[in-house]
Scaffold this active site. Sequence first.
Site, PDB file in Angstrom:
ATOM      1  N   LYS A   1       0.901  -1.169  -0.046  1.00 11.13           N
ATOM      2  CA  LYS A   1       0.083  -0.014  -0.200  1.00 11.13           C
ATOM      3  C   LYS A   1       0.932   1.223  -0.136  1.00 11.13           C
ATOM      4  CE  LYS A   1      -3.732  -1.812   2.806  1.00 11.13           C
ATOM      5  NZ  LYS A   1      -4.862  -1.899   2.161  1.00 11.13           N
TER       6      LYS A   1
ATOM      7  N   ARG B   1     -10.670 -11.475   1.719  1.00  8.79           N
ATOM      8  CA  ARG B   1     -11.392 -12.481   1.147  1.00  8.79           C
ATOM      9  C   ARG B   1     -10.718 -13.646   1.150  1.00  8.79           C
ATOM     10  NH1 ARG B   1     -11.709  -9.200  -4.235  1.00  8.79           N
ATOM     11  NH2 ARG B   1     -11.329  -7.527  -2.565  1.00  8.79           N
TER      12      ARG B   1
END
Length: 502
Positions: A278, A352
Amino acid sequence: MSTELRIRNESAATAEADAVVVGLIPAGSDGNGPTLAPGAEEVDAAFGGKLAEEFALAGASGKADEVVRLPSRGAVAAPVVVGVGLGKPDADGKPEPEQVRRASGAAARALAGTGTAVSTLGRIDLPAAAEGSSLGAYTFTAYKGSNGNGSGAKNPVERVDLLTTADDGEETLRRCAAVADAVRTARDLINTPPNDLYPETFAARARELGEAAGLEVEVLDDAALAEGGYGGVLGVGSGSSRKPRLVRLRWSGGDAPRAKVALVGKGITFDTGGISIKPAANMDHMTSDMSGAAAVIATTVLAAQLGLPVAVTATVPMAENMPSDTAYRPGDVLRMYGGKTVEVLNTDAEGRLILADAIVRAGEDDPDYLIETSTLTGAQMVALGTRTAGIMGSDEFRDRVARHAQATGEGGWPMPLPDHLRPDLDSRIADIANVTGHRFGGMLAAGVFLREFVPENLPWAHIDVAGPAFNSGGPWGYTGKGGTGVPVRTIFAVLSDIAENG
């Protein structure tokens, strides 16, 4: 330090306290200043019926979250009268529960450093006033100075006495205090920095909370995860020296549970994005990437504490997503729990992957409902902002969860899971890819991915709380900066609904 809540049934004008809280409603079309909300009649009488005028002269408008103080000058026993704005009421002229909750929270925040406050807002809506007061008074000071307070920091208001004539006031207060304590527990977990809260210590804290509430607790370490074939959790956690865990907490539901509910929460204790790293800006907010896990742990404990007649099992995967020479890579294929294979195209879509393992494991318990919550996608904030969760899943149950999210004031909006997005997750070499090749509908595509792992015909809901779980802006209502505890109250409301209606 937490704020004590008590029930009182006496005149607000003569009650011994450091402050008395009254509600203010904005002026109508006549524009003559705010009016007093119900419950403040004795205080108004003590001011000769001029209390609203006094607040108007002090600049009060009655808008939501506004707090204005007036010296009582001996008119009432408390030295200070605190007027808190409720905002515009409904068509019947009565404030909504969330307005009372927010006003109570704003008053509690403003009363930091005070000994005792008496609130007339309990006469409008006791449960909302109790929750708002407790949550608004919340502070996280564990790392503030050697004494826990920090230089210049104020302790929360010591006690809030809620005025009410309700016959079941004590029982209502007990239940509301338990709910608020669960939210505070989730907030504490979220606000604990990641050097102290990582998979091993998070699992230990979950065990401590669960055992104290009489829950069955199971913790799988990295060796057990490997033996069990939890490829998603292991893959995401492979880049960190702090090895992953999977925690299972089970509340039996008592002698005759109405239904079995599976809860799943994302427990990424820190998320760098892994190899798909990130940007550095605001990466510190990723300490909150375990908010879903905190919520389901706290809610399962709450169900046991209040003896809810619903069997609840929480399945909580925990990992730290770090870049290193052992980290999983874009291009890797992970074999998930249950055997499905996933091609990893972006290691920052890690939530996920651990949730997929947990959902399949939760489905093996043959639940009647499944609720999963996670800080899953930045796309949730793009679509719905920072205060409204995106709720996806099977249509009927999704809508049921959304109604409770809105009723509790936590906020949520039902969103679709379009079938046309599924081909965008097709993989060249595996059963499915973890992301699409485009940026459109990212929140929905994540939900579509999770749907692949939910047992067929099981009513389920996915609550994306990427924005609502962590407040990076200024305080408002009963919500301070940092972890919010969303969606503890939503999930508990759904469980309570299931307990009553199946």
